[in-house]
Design an enzyme around this catalytic site. Sequence first.
Site, PDB file in Angstrom:
ATOM      1  N   ASN A 109       0.849  -1.186   0.000  1.00 17.06           N
ATOM      2  CA  ASN A 109       0.000   0.000   0.000  1.00 17.06           C
ATOM      3  C   ASN A 109       0.887   1.239   0.000  1.00 17.06           C
ATOM      4  OD1 ASN A 109      -2.505   1.490   0.285  1.00 17.06           O
ATOM      5  ND2 ASN A 109      -1.979   1.825   2.432  1.00 17.06           N
ATOM      6  N   HIS A 111       0.810   5.214   1.482  1.00 20.97           N
ATOM      7  CA  HIS A 111       0.098   6.043   2.466  1.00 20.97           C
ATOM      8  C   HIS A 111       0.730   7.425   2.512  1.00 20.97           C
ATOM      9  CE1 HIS A 111      -2.374   6.910   5.960  1.00 20.97           C
ATOM     10  NE2 HIS A 111      -1.297   7.414   6.539  1.00 20.97           N
ATOM     11  N   SER A 138       4.764   7.066   2.339  1.00 17.87           N
ATOM     12  CA  SER A 138       5.391   5.787   2.672  1.00 17.87           C
ATOM     13  C   SER A 138       4.759   4.666   1.838  1.00 17.87           C
ATOM     14  CB  SER A 138       5.183   5.441   4.154  1.00 17.87           C
ATOM     15  OG  SER A 138       5.624   6.471   5.006  1.00 17.87           O
ATOM     16  N   ASP A 147      -2.385   0.744   8.311  1.00 17.29           N
ATOM     17  CA  ASP A 147      -1.218   1.575   7.984  1.00 17.29           C
ATOM     18  C   ASP A 147      -0.034   1.279   8.914  1.00 17.29           C
ATOM     19  OD1 ASP A 147      -2.734   2.840   5.990  1.00 17.29           O
ATOM     20  OD2 ASP A 147      -3.501   4.313   7.408  1.00 17.29           O
TER      21      ASP A 147
END
Length: 215
Positions: A109, A111, A138, A147
């Site tokens: 992912n 973020h 990030s 996260d």
Amino acid sequence: MMRSRIVVLISGGGTNLQAIIDACKQDNYGGEIVAVVSNKADAYGLTRAQDANIATSVLSHKDFDSRENYDSALVAEINNYQPDLIVLAGFMRILTAKFVQKFQGRLINIHPSLLPKYQGLHTHQRAIDAGDIEHGVSVHFVTEELDGGPVILQAKVPVFPEDNADELAQRVHQQEHRIYPMVVNWCCTKRVTMAEEYALFDGVILPISGYASEE
């Protein structure tokens, strides 16, 4: 060279998706996007994928009575494409533990903060409100903690006194589009892997901020 198979999950415009689509056109890139899946039928990222002759699929969360049932259907849809890597690119869903466990180590992912700072939403305004002089983005492996998975790479941007959230977001987006394709390639070529709760680069455990914090 055998390219790794990538499935990208989106909910919106797909600018990070586009950056990865463009990167995949390079001869030496380690992966190819085999499908783009969205929970929203009107996501513009689906058009980006179709323009690039990439298979698309819509699986609306509104058609399911629970998060668990939705994620089970999403797992089945993803498995249709036999991916080596699943990339979250603006997929606005909190994933269940069962989903995350299914793809652990193959799920990444991006973020918009310098994790572990500002998990969750409204990161740009939160950085401004806190008086931060730097902010950033990030890329991390996804774990059951929102996260909270190990960071692979970060990029920093300055925060100016006159910034509003939109201006800061634009600066962060430029870095997102630069580093996300880079990390996707690292994952596709197995330079970056995950073991237990750590991200590794060429077999070496990365620090909490990832491979590098770039200006």
